[in-house]
Design an enzyme around this catalytic site. Structure first.
Site, mmCIF file in Angstrom:
data_model
loop_
_atom_site.group_PDB
_atom_site.id
_atom_site.type_symbol
_atom_site.label_atom_id
_atom_site.label_comp_id
_atom_site.label_asym_id
_atom_site.label_seq_id
_atom_site.Cartn_x
_atom_site.Cartn_y
_atom_site.Cartn_z
ATOM 1 N N CYS A 109 20.416 -41.869 -2.234
ATOM 2 C CA CYS A 109 19.719 -41.126 -3.461
ATOM 3 C C CYS A 109 20.662 -41.789 -4.813
ATOM 4 C CB CYS A 109 19.796 -39.727 -3.406
ATOM 5 S SG CYS A 109 19.122 -38.849 -4.767
ATOM 6 N N THR A 110 19.763 -42.159 -5.724
ATOM 7 C CA THR A 110 20.426 -43.016 -6.768
ATOM 8 C C THR A 110 21.442 -41.910 -7.680
ATOM 9 O OG1 THR A 110 18.394 -42.791 -8.154
ATOM 10 C CG2 THR A 110 19.100 -44.835 -6.934
ATOM 11 N N HIS A 111 21.069 -40.381 -7.554
ATOM 12 C CA HIS A 111 21.919 -39.663 -8.049
ATOM 13 C C HIS A 111 23.377 -39.474 -7.677
ATOM 14 C CE1 HIS A 111 18.123 -38.154 -9.741
ATOM 15 N NE2 HIS A 111 18.548 -37.214 -10.458
ATOM 16 N N ASP B 283 12.960 -43.519 -12.468
ATOM 17 C CA ASP B 283 13.391 -42.431 -11.462
ATOM 18 C C ASP B 283 12.711 -41.050 -11.944
ATOM 19 O OD1 ASP B 283 15.075 -41.364 -9.521
ATOM 20 O OD2 ASP B 283 16.765 -41.005 -10.908
ATOM 21 N N CYS C 204 14.756 -45.322 -7.151
ATOM 22 C CA CYS C 204 14.769 -43.850 -6.874
ATOM 23 C C CYS C 204 14.349 -44.318 -5.153
ATOM 24 C CB CYS C 204 13.681 -43.124 -7.113
ATOM 25 S SG CYS C 204 13.124 -41.438 -6.644
ATOM 26 N N ASN C 205 15.154 -43.801 -4.354
ATOM 27 C CA ASN C 205 14.699 -43.846 -2.944
ATOM 28 C C ASN C 205 13.719 -43.148 -2.524
ATOM 29 O OD1 ASN C 205 17.588 -45.351 -1.426
ATOM 30 N ND2 ASN C 205 18.010 -44.068 -3.458
ATOM 31 N N GLY D 191 12.453 -35.143 -4.073
ATOM 32 C CA GLY D 191 12.838 -34.780 -2.950
ATOM 33 C C GLY D 191 12.076 -33.931 -1.949
HETATM 34 N N1 DGL Z 1 17.030 -40.167 -7.462
HETATM 35 C C1 DGL Z 1 16.194 -40.030 -6.466
HETATM 36 C C2 DGL Z 1 16.436 -40.864 -5.201
HETATM 37 O O1 DGL Z 1 16.880 -42.119 -5.021
HETATM 38 C C3 DGL Z 1 15.741 -38.726 -5.818
HETATM 39 C C4 DGL Z 1 16.029 -37.378 -6.682
HETATM 40 C C5 DGL Z 1 14.962 -36.323 -6.615
HETATM 41 O O2 DGL Z 1 14.827 -35.807 -5.537
HETATM 42 O O3 DGL Z 1 14.129 -36.130 -7.352
HETATM 43 O O4 DGL Z 1 16.080 -40.665 -4.169
#
Ligand code: DGL
Length: 271
Positions: free
Chosen positions: A189-191, A12, A76-77, A45
């Site tokens: 978003c995985t966060h 990620d 990570c999407n 992002g």
């Molecule tokens: N965790 C990431 C996702 O799933 C994105 C976070 C970022 O902007 O880096 O999209």
């Protein structure tokens, strides 16, 4: 035949992929896990698409050479909705991606109004718009790109106090006031599952929050098979960072809680 534990690399931009790692670890506790965060490039992002593809290919090249994984989970999407075809063309290792759970959301929605809460990159992607056209044609779909939530989620994981009003402001666009009301919100978003408790508390009305991690873990098991008997998680998990992540005692504790007692660096500053 020697039975060696599989190496699964979970990737990620930062710490959000830990929400996917946790589910994959539950499904394959025998595997050796490497969690790689391209924190030098965080947040993804905000990246322009061409530059992000180049960045991820370069980072993946290094990670694959160093860890020789049997499978890579792109947790990570923002990355998966863009770079999976390029990764599959460049490397032979199988990749499992993470993309917004728009199909399951449409299947579950009773009001036929779903929201997708993601990064600004993910809501712009052609891939995301294609998912909406293919699987949610009969739904109203509210796409919400937040530029702040991923950072707030990282702060919360590091043990900092997060401002719930700021989080509420970021999720409010998922809840337009007119009818029909949203009843499902995709965590695109995985966060964001790191903030799930806060989302539930500050949402204007109750909805189903869809986290794709369990489905990703099932996909991994489908590809690499069930756990090997006799290898019960005897490999210590490793977290590697490409950049600035200050590895504070709080972060080390949080990582250990996710099954990653070892921390290392694969320095790769953004040019
Ligand atoms: N965790 C990431 C996702 O799933 C994105 C976070 C970022 O902007 O880096 O999209």
């Amino acid at each position: 035949m020697s039975l060696r534990a599989h190496t699964i690399l979970v990737f990620d931009s930062g710490l959000g992929g830990l929400t996917v790692l946790r589910e994959v670890m539950r499904a394959r506790p025998d595997a050796r896990f490497v969690y790689a965060a391209d924190d030098a490039g965080f947040p993804y992002g905000r990246w322009e698409e061409g530059a992000l593809v180049g960045r991820i290919l370069a980072v993946m090249e290094r990670l694959i050479r160093r860890f020789e994984p049997d499978l890579v989970v792109v947790a990570c999407n923002t990355a998966s909705t863009l770079v999976l075809p390029a990764l599959r063309a460049r490397f032979t290792v199988p990749f499992v991606g993470t993309v917004p759970a728009i199909k399951p959301a449409a299947e579950r929605s009773a009001t036929r109004h779903v929201a997708v809460l993601a990064t600004p990159g993910t809501v712009k992607r052609d891939y995301t718009h294609e998912l909406v056209r293919s699987f949610a044609g009969d739904c109203r779909v509210t796409l919400v790109g937040s530029s702040r939530l991923a950072g707030l989620a990282e702060a919360s994981l590091r043990g900092e106090t997060v401002d719930e009003e700021a989080i509420r402001a970021e999720i409010l666009p998922c809840f337009p006031a007119d009818d029909p009301r949203t009843d499902v919100v995709v965590l695109g978003c995985t966060h964001y599952p790191l903030l799930a408790d806060v989302f539930v508390r500050v949402a204007p009305w109750p909805v189903t929050w869809l986290d794709p991690a369990p489905a990703i873990a099932r996909r991994v098991v489908h590809l690499v098979g069930q756990p090997l008997i006799g290898h019960e998680g005897d490999e210590a998990g490793l977290a590697v960072f490409t950049g600035r992540q200050e590895v504070s005692p709080e972060l080390v504790r949080a990582l250990a809680g996710y099954g990653l007692p070892l921390v290392d660096a694969e320095p790769m500053p953004v040019a």
